[in-house]
Every structure is written in structure tokens, then in C-alpha cells.
Design an enzyme around this catalytic site. Structure first.
Site, PDB file in Angstrom:
ATOM      1  N   ASP A 182       1.112  -1.089  -0.053  1.00 24.18           N
ATOM      2  CA  ASP A 182       0.010  -0.036  -0.070  1.00 24.18           C
ATOM      3  C   ASP A 182       0.990   1.445   0.083  1.00 24.18           C
ATOM      4  O   ASP A 182       2.158   1.253   0.259  1.00 24.18           O
ATOM      5  CB  ASP A 182      -0.874   0.082   1.151  1.00 24.18           C
ATOM      6  CG  ASP A 182      -2.239   0.853   1.274  1.00 24.18           C
ATOM      7  OD1 ASP A 182      -1.992   1.632   0.173  1.00 24.18           O
ATOM      8  OD2 ASP A 182      -2.700   1.080   2.191  1.00 24.18           O
TER       9      ASP A 182
ATOM     10  N   ASP B 191      -8.000  -7.500   0.391  1.00 24.31           N
ATOM     11  CA  ASP B 191      -7.181  -7.587   1.823  1.00 24.31           C
ATOM     12  C   ASP B 191      -7.897  -6.850   2.937  1.00 24.31           C
ATOM     13  O   ASP B 191      -8.860  -6.132   2.959  1.00 24.31           O
ATOM     14  CB  ASP B 191      -5.984  -6.788   1.368  1.00 24.31           C
ATOM     15  CG  ASP B 191      -6.108  -5.385   1.857  1.00 24.31           C
ATOM     16  OD1 ASP B 191      -5.854  -4.883   3.195  1.00 24.31           O
ATOM     17  OD2 ASP B 191      -6.562  -4.595   1.198  1.00 24.31           O
TER      18      ASP B 191
END
Length: 377
Positions: free
Chosen positions: A90, A271
Site C-alpha cells: 500500500d 485484503d
């Protein structure tokens, strides 16, 4: 990177994503390893007991500790951790948004204070990619301007416009690296923003798709305070604006129900910290609903957590034993519970994939809900 779409059943999709560290069958759930480690688990658990083809690392946390340059010296995330499969990182934008009350957004980037020592840092779109190159991520997320919901319409508009400009800067920077023969196995995903507003989601999607060849597209800014029904409706009208030949990733979501509904609306990748965090807090997921293993009702229960689960924990241990470990504060509980919850999530998406490939997705979805709330859980 190669993304091959095999079958579409309704809007649900079964595909294969080929990356440098192995192929990923989709739909896929990606365990979260914020600090380059999935909490309570080692690589044997991830490879053998859970069979995860990809895990997440977090740019924000790894930049602050141990430092992306140190990780680069040790061979990137793969050399550092010795995990042989894929990593997605991320951008750190969510952590800058959620962990810091003094975060400042500007056209240049995000200024934030470290949650560790209070030091100030600036994340620009280019800086984030430099960190992710050091990490040698297989999939890199661009820096985006995340907004919590509900939010004023003007703030959401500002968010999508800034996210688009940052995405363009990221893409140009990444293309320049590739022209120099660098970053050839690091693949870049854009992030669609827009809250739950249909017009803004369309604007954001079309603007990002129009920028050029991103390797995939994420749907961000959901599961940040809005009702589930609004999230599902947002997915319903967002996925058709994204390219069919690129993977679609719903960030930070979510419950088993959320995943089923997102798959039904054309999402490929997921996720969430929920399976591991809930496991550590005593909540286990089963085919029949959630189970609170801390409850005294399981003190003498010889059954496995889930009679339909094939995980290591369910094969070898009873609810009574897990109840004892949890109530005794034994560290082994965290591992065994996390193995179960992650295996459940991975099996959920594997079952979805098999159903899509056999064009029985509607029945799979129906059966999923039919079992929820049964007495077994």
C-alpha cells in the site's frame, strides 16, 4: 505482468494474475503483513497451512521502521523476509490518514508525523514509488488522497481531482524508470476515489483509465464509515467503468459477506486485517457464521472450529482446546486461530473461483448465505 480472464459468470470473474514471484488465481484474498510479517504466523504457515500466493506489506510502516533503504540493502522484501511469493505494498496514504491527527494534504503530497517518534515526513507520489522500488514490491499502489465518510461534497471532489493528479505523476515517474530499464517487475495500480457518489466515482474511474497503462485498478475510500448497502451500491456502478482486461482490487475489505458481494459485482482482489485481528480477539469465522471461542459454552466442546474446514487447526485441535488457550493467554492460540481464519478466507475465494469456472456462482453465493446462522456456530 499478465492478467488472463478465464470466465465471467454474471459479473463475477475468474482469472489468473502472473507476477515475478508466482501466479495468483483470482478471486484472491491477500493476508495483511503490515510490518512484512503476518501477525503470529511464519512462512511455513503462510506457504503450507494457508497457501497464500501474495501478502501485503505497508509502505508507511516499513519506511519508518526498519527503513526502506535498509530493506533494499538486504534484497528488498523478498530478500529481507525470505518469503518467496508476491508482495503488494500500500502507498501508506491510509496510515497517514488514520494514525495521525496532524496530517496535512497539499498539492505536493502528504505531510505527517511519525506515530513512533513524532518526526515529520513528506510523502509525495514520487517518494512513495521510490520507497516501493526499494521494497521491490510486485504490486505498488499509488499515493491517493483518502477521505473518511461522511464528508462534504466539495472535499470528495477535491480528493478525486488530487488523486488523479497524483496518479498521473506516479505513472510518469514509473514510466521514466522503465525507460531506463528499471522497475520492470514492479507493477503500478491506480486507486479510484469518490466516496459513495455515483457521479464522482464515474469521474474518478474515467480520469484514471484515461491517463494510460496502469497495470490494475483499486477501489479505495470504502469501508471508512458508510453503511454496507452504500458500499455494495458503489461497487455496482464503479466496476463497469474499469477495464475488463485489468485486475480490480477492493482495498481494506472486509467481512466474508463483503467479499461475496464484491465478487458478485466484478472485484478480483481483497485484503483486510479482519481475519487475523478478529482471531487474536477470540472471534473465529466458520461456514455457519462467527464463533466466539472465548465463550464458556466451548469449554468441553470436542468438535473442530468448523466441521467443513480443512485447516491445520481444525484437523488437529478442538474448540475446547482453543477455548483453553485463549482463556489462558497462551501465545500458541494466536497462531492456531490466525491459521484457521486465514485458511477460511482463502478457501472462501477459492470456492468462489471454482464456482465461477463451473458457472455455478449464483448457487455458491446462495449456499454461502443459506449456511449462515446455523446452530453449529
Amino acid at each position: 505482468m499478465n492478467f488472463t480472464l478465464h470466465v465471467t459468470d454474471g459479473r463475477a470473474r475468474a482469472a489468473t494474475l502472473e507476477l515475478a514471484h508466482g501466479s495468483i488465481p483470482t478471486p484472491i484474498f491477500m493476508p495483511v503483513g503490515t510490518q512484512a510479517s503476518v501477525k503470529a504466523l511464519d512462512h511455513t504457515d503462510l506457504l503450507e497451512h494457508i497457501d497464500a500466493p501474495i501478502i501485503l506489506g505497508n509502505t508507511y510502516h516499513l519506511y519508518l521502521r526498519p527503513g526502506d533503504e535498509n530493506i533494499a540493502k538486504l534484497g528488498g522484501l523478498h530478500g529481507f523476509t525470505k518469503f518467496p511469493r508476491n508482495f503488494l505494498t500500500d502507498s501508506g496514504g491510509f496510515q497517514a490518514f488514520s494514525l495521525n491527527t496532524n496530517t496535512k494534504h497539499s498539492e505536493e503530497g502528504i505531510i505527517f508525523k511519525s506515530h513512533i517518534d513524532g518526526s515529520k515526513h513528506l510523502f509525495t507520489p514520487e517518494k512513495v514509488l521510490e520507497i516501493e522500488y526499494n521494497l521491490n514490491s510486485d504490486i505498488m499502489m499509488v499515493l491517493d488522497d483518502l477521505v473518511g465518510l461522511p464528508a462534504p461534497r466539495e472535499r470528495i471532489k477535491e480528493s478525486i481531482e488530487r488523486t488523479t493528479r497524483w496518479a498521473e505523476r506516479s505513472l510518469l515517474f514509473h514510466q521514466a524508470q522503465k525507460e531506463q530499464g528499471k522497475a520492470l517487475t514492479n507493477h503500478l495500480f491506480a486507486i479510484v476515489q469518490g466516496g459513495t457518489d455515483v457521479e464522482f466515482r464515474e469521474i474518478s474511474s474515467k480520469a484514471l483509465v484515461g491517463l494510460g497503462e496502469f497495470d490494475g485498478f483499486a477501489i479505495g475510500g470504502l469501508a471508512v464509515g458508510e453503511p454496507n448497502e452504500e458500499m455494495y451500491a458503489t461497487l455496482e456502478y464503479t466496476t463497469p467503468w474499469l477495464p475488463k482486461h485489468k485486475p480490480r482490487y477492493l482495498m481494506g475489505v472486509g467481512t466474508p459477506e463483503d467479499i461475496i458481494e464484491a465478487i458478485d459485482r466484478g472485484v478480483d482482489m481483497f485484503d483486510c486485517v479482519m481475519p487475523t485481528r478478529n482471531a487474536r480477539n477470540g472471534t473465529l469465522f466458520t461456514h455457519f457464521g462467527k464463533l466466539s471461542i472465548k465463550s464458556p459454552r466451548y469449554k468441553l466442546d470436542e468438535n473442530p472450529i468448523d466441521s467443513e474446514c480443512d485447516c491445520y487447526t481444525c484437523k488437529h485441535h478442538s474448540r475446547a482446546y482453543l477455548n483453553h488457550l485463549y482463556r489462558s493467554g497462551e501465545f500458541s492460540y494466536f497462531r492456531l486461530a490466525s491459521i484457521h481464519n486465514l485458511r477460511y478466507y482463502l478457501n472462501l475465494v477459492r470456492g468462489a473461483r471454482e464456482a465461477i469456472l463451473s458457472r455455478t456462482w449464483a448457487e455458491y453465493r446462495r449456499q454461502f448465505y443459506a449456511k449462515r446462522g446455523a446452530d453449529e456456530a
